[in-house]
Enzyme design. Structure first.
Site, mmCIF file in Angstrom:
data_model
loop_
_atom_site.group_PDB
_atom_site.id
_atom_site.type_symbol
_atom_site.label_atom_id
_atom_site.label_comp_id
_atom_site.label_asym_id
_atom_site.label_seq_id
_atom_site.Cartn_x
_atom_site.Cartn_y
_atom_site.Cartn_z
ATOM 1 N N THR A 1 -2.364 -49.886 -46.534
ATOM 2 C CA THR A 1 -3.799 -50.054 -46.760
ATOM 3 C C THR A 1 -4.506 -50.167 -45.408
ATOM 4 O O THR A 1 -5.524 -49.512 -45.160
ATOM 5 C CB THR A 1 -4.044 -51.327 -47.612
ATOM 6 O OG1 THR A 1 -3.430 -51.118 -48.891
ATOM 7 C CG2 THR A 1 -5.518 -51.611 -47.791
ATOM 8 N N ASN B 1 0.510 -41.040 -56.225
ATOM 9 C CA ASN B 1 1.341 -42.172 -56.624
ATOM 10 C C ASN B 1 1.642 -42.223 -58.119
ATOM 11 O O ASN B 1 2.651 -42.771 -58.525
ATOM 12 C CB ASN B 1 0.696 -43.488 -56.170
ATOM 13 C CG ASN B 1 -0.794 -43.528 -56.364
ATOM 14 O OD1 ASN B 1 -1.511 -42.665 -55.857
ATOM 15 N ND2 ASN B 1 -1.285 -44.511 -57.094
ATOM 16 N N GLN C 1 3.718 -42.144 -50.525
ATOM 17 C CA GLN C 1 4.638 -41.812 -51.615
ATOM 18 C C GLN C 1 5.571 -40.658 -51.250
ATOM 19 O O GLN C 1 6.605 -40.484 -51.888
ATOM 20 C CB GLN C 1 3.847 -41.459 -52.884
ATOM 21 C CG GLN C 1 3.068 -42.622 -53.466
ATOM 22 C CD GLN C 1 3.971 -43.705 -54.064
ATOM 23 O OE1 GLN C 1 5.171 -43.508 -54.290
ATOM 24 N NE2 GLN C 1 3.392 -44.870 -54.313
ATOM 25 N N ALA D 1 6.538 -49.423 -45.513
ATOM 26 C CA ALA D 1 7.989 -49.655 -45.542
ATOM 27 C C ALA D 1 8.497 -49.939 -46.948
ATOM 28 O O ALA D 1 9.588 -49.514 -47.330
ATOM 29 C CB ALA D 1 8.341 -50.826 -44.616
ATOM 30 N N HIS D 2 7.686 -50.658 -47.749
ATOM 31 C CA HIS D 2 8.248 -51.144 -49.021
ATOM 32 C C HIS D 2 8.363 -50.071 -50.093
ATOM 33 O O HIS D 2 8.888 -50.328 -51.175
ATOM 34 C CB HIS D 2 7.446 -52.347 -49.547
ATOM 35 C CG HIS D 2 6.107 -52.021 -50.127
ATOM 36 N ND1 HIS D 2 5.922 -51.896 -51.482
ATOM 37 C CD2 HIS D 2 4.900 -51.808 -49.557
ATOM 38 C CE1 HIS D 2 4.640 -51.624 -51.714
ATOM 39 N NE2 HIS D 2 3.999 -51.563 -50.563
ATOM 40 N N THR E 1 0.442 -60.143 -32.437
ATOM 41 C CA THR E 1 1.859 -60.115 -32.048
ATOM 42 C C THR E 1 2.656 -59.315 -33.077
ATOM 43 O O THR E 1 2.524 -59.534 -34.276
ATOM 44 C CB THR E 1 2.397 -61.561 -31.964
ATOM 45 O OG1 THR E 1 1.575 -62.261 -31.045
ATOM 46 C CG2 THR E 1 3.847 -61.600 -31.513
ATOM 47 N N CYS F 1 -5.836 -49.828 -65.037
ATOM 48 C CA CYS F 1 -6.689 -50.944 -64.621
ATOM 49 C C CYS F 1 -7.863 -50.461 -63.774
ATOM 50 O O CYS F 1 -8.883 -51.130 -63.670
ATOM 51 C CB CYS F 1 -5.881 -51.968 -63.848
ATOM 52 S SG CYS F 1 -4.975 -51.269 -62.496
HETATM 53 N N1 PLP Z 1 -1.318 -45.243 -50.607
HETATM 54 C C1 PLP Z 1 -0.576 -44.923 -51.669
HETATM 55 C C2 PLP Z 1 -0.451 -43.488 -52.075
HETATM 56 C C3 PLP Z 1 0.070 -45.923 -52.399
HETATM 57 O O1 PLP Z 1 0.801 -45.594 -53.468
HETATM 58 C C4 PLP Z 1 -0.082 -47.263 -51.986
HETATM 59 C C5 PLP Z 1 0.540 -48.351 -52.745
HETATM 60 O O2 PLP Z 1 0.749 -48.271 -53.933
HETATM 61 C C6 PLP Z 1 -0.868 -47.534 -50.859
HETATM 62 C C7 PLP Z 1 -1.478 -46.505 -50.187
HETATM 63 C C8 PLP Z 1 -1.102 -48.926 -50.361
HETATM 64 O O3 PLP Z 1 0.079 -49.514 -49.959
HETATM 65 P P1 PLP Z 1 0.101 -51.093 -49.619
HETATM 66 O O4 PLP Z 1 -0.357 -51.781 -50.890
HETATM 67 O O5 PLP Z 1 1.523 -51.352 -49.316
HETATM 68 O O6 PLP Z 1 -0.824 -51.333 -48.511
#
Ligand code: PLP
Length: 380
Positions: free
Chosen positions: A76, A154, A182, A203-204, A240, A326
Site C-alpha cells: 500500500t 487480485n 499478485q 512480501a506476505h 530505520t 465489501c
Molecule cells: N495491491 C494488490 C493487487 C493487492 O492484492 C494488495 C493486497 O491485497 C495490495 C496491493 C496491498 O497490499 P498490503 O495490504 O500488503 O499493503
C-alpha cells in the site's frame, strides 16, 4: 494447502503463511540483525550487509538492479510512493490514469492526488476484466503524468497487458506504475518486458512476512519521499530499516523464483476444479477467457446469492474468500464484476479460491465436497 491443525487454506491471494524455510533462514541465516544498518561499527555493518543481501534477492525476483529497490512498510505504501512521486515530477502533466479495477490502495488515492493538483481518470476494462487498450490509447496525451495498471488482478487473477501498456506510456511520455503484488511469485516478473518506471511488491503474498513491501524505481524515474527525516534507503524512505523483515522477504523471493514452475502447474488443478464446479453446480467462472494467474479462480454460484458461503465453509474447516463484495456499493456485485459489466443476477454467491504452492489435489477435492454439502444445506 493444509495448515497445522488440519484446516484447508485456499486464500493465498489474501496472504500466505510464512514459509518455514524463510523463518529458519531469516532468523538463523545472517547472524545477529539487531544493529542499526546506519551505524558505522561492527553490529551496524553486519545489519547493513544483511539488508543489502536481502535487497539483491528481492531485485533478482523483480529483475531490476538492487539499487532500484526501495523497501517500504507495505505494498500500500509502495503504491502511494509511486503515484505521488510521478505526479510531482512534471508540473505540466496533471492527469493520472488508473485502471478501473486497481486495488483500493491505488484507487482510493484519488482525493489525495487531486489535492496535489492531479486530475484522476479511470481506464475501463473489457468483459473479461482486462484493461481496454484502445480506451487507454485515446485517454493518453501530453498532459498525462502517470498510468497505473496492475500486473494481475487480485480477485479474477486476470493478467493485464502490461507490455502494451508500457509501450503506450513510453510513446506518450507518461510514467508507468504497475502493482505487481499478485503477479510476483506466481508468474515471471513484468519488469523487463513491460518496462514500468515503478513496480510494487509485498512480501506476505509470497510466503514472506507481513509489514514489509518494496517499490522498484527504475533508474532515473522521479522519486519524492513520503517519509522524510533520517535519509535511510538512500534518502528515498526515511525510518530505520526493518532488517529482519527484509531478510525474510529476500529469502521468500529466492523461494518464489525456485517455486515458479510449481505455481504454473497449479493451473491444471484449478482448471479441473473449475470444470467440476461448472458441471455440478453451474458455476460461472469470471475472466475465464483472459490469461490468468495459474492459482486463481473467481466464481459465482447462481442461486447461492445472499448466503454466507464463506462462513459455512469456514465452519467446515475451509478458508476461502468471497472477493471484495465489501467494496461494492450497488447491487452487491463486487466492484471488479461491476467494472466487467457482469450480470447483476450473479451478485452474492461469489467465491475466490486461490491455491498455493503446497495445494494438493486432495485439498481441492475436499473443498468441492464441502461446497456440495453447503449448497445442499441451503436448499433444505
Ligand atoms: N495491491 C494488490 C493487487 C493487492 O492484492 C494488495 C493486497 O491485497 C495490495 C496491493 C496491498 O497490499 P498490503 O495490504 O500488503 O499493503
Amino acid at each position: 494447502m493444509r495448515l497445522p491443525g488440519g484446516r484447508i487454506y485456499l486464500d493465498c491471494n489474501a496472504t500466505t503463511p510464512l514459509a518455514p524455510e524463510v523463518e529458519r533462514r531469516a532468523v538463523g541465516g545472517r547472524g545477529s540483525l539487531f544493529g542499526n544498518p546506519s551505524s558505522p561499527y561492527a553490529e551496524g555493518r553486519e545489519a547493513r550487509a544483511a539488508l543489502e543481501a536481502a535487497r539483491a534477492q528481492v531485485a533478482r525476483l523483480i529483475g531490476c538492479a538492487p539499487g532500484e529497490v526501495v523497501f517500504t512498510g507495505s505494498a500500500t505504501e509502495a503504491n502511494h510512493l509511486a503515484l505521488r512521486s510521478a505526479l510531482s515530477a512534471h508540473p505540466g502533466r496533471r492527469r493520472v490514469l488508473l485502471s478501473s479495477i486497481e486495488h483500493p490502495s491505488v484507487l482510493e488515492q484519488r482525493e489525495d492526488l487531486e489535492a496535489l493538483g492531479g486530475v484522476v481518470q479511470t481506464v475501463p476494462v473489457t468483459g473479461e476484466g482486462v484493461v481496454d487498450l484502445e480506451a487507454l490509447g485515446s485517454l493518453l496525451g501530453p498532459d498525462v503524468a502517470v498510468v497505473s495498471v496492475m500486473a494481475a488482478h487480485n480477485e479474477t487473477g486476470a493478467l493485464q497487458p502490461v507490455q502494451e501498456v508500457g509501450r503506450l506510456c513510453r510513446e506518450a511520455g507518461a510514467l508507468f506504475h504497475t502493482d505487481a503484488v499478485q503477479a510476483l511469485g506466481k508468474v515471471p516478473s513484468p519488469w523487463r518486458e513491460a518496462r514500468p518506471d515503478y513496480l510494487s511488491a509485498a512480501a506476505h503474498k509470497l510466503y514472506g512476512p507481513k509489514g514489509i513491501g518494496a517499490l522498484a524505481v527504475r533508474n532515473g524515474a522521479p522519486l519524492r519521499p513520503l517519509l522524510r527525516g533520517g535519509g535511510q534507503e538512500g534518502g528515498r524512505r526515511s525510518s530505520t530499516e526493518a532488517v529482519a523483515l527484509a531478510c525474510a522477504f529476500g529469502w521468500a523471493c529466492d523461494l518464489a523464483r525456485e517455486g515458479l514452475p510449481a505455481v504454473a502447474a497449479l493451473a491444471a488443478l484449478r482448471d479441473d476444479m473449475e470444470r467440476e464446479l461448472r458441471s455440478r453446480f453451474g458455476a460461472v467462472i469470471h475472466a475465464a477467457r483472459a490469461p490468468r494467474l495459474p492459482n486463481t479462480s473467481f466464481l459465482s454460484l447462481p442461486g447461492a446469492g445472499g448466503r454466507d458461503l464463506v462462513g459455512a465453509l469456514d465452519a467446515r474447516g475451509f478458508a476461502v474468500s468471497a472477493g471484495s463484495a465489501c467494496h461494492s456499493g450497488q447491487g452487491g456485485l463486487p466492484a471488479v464484476l461491476r467494472e466487467m459489466k457482469a450480470d447483476p443476477a450473479l451478485a452474492g454467491g461469489t467465491l475466490r479460491v486461490s491455491l498455493g504452492r503446497e495445494t494438493e489435489r486432495e485439498h481441492v477435492a475436499a473443498f468441492v465436497g464441502a461446497l456440495s454439502e453447503v449448497l445442499r444445506s441451503l436448499e433444505d
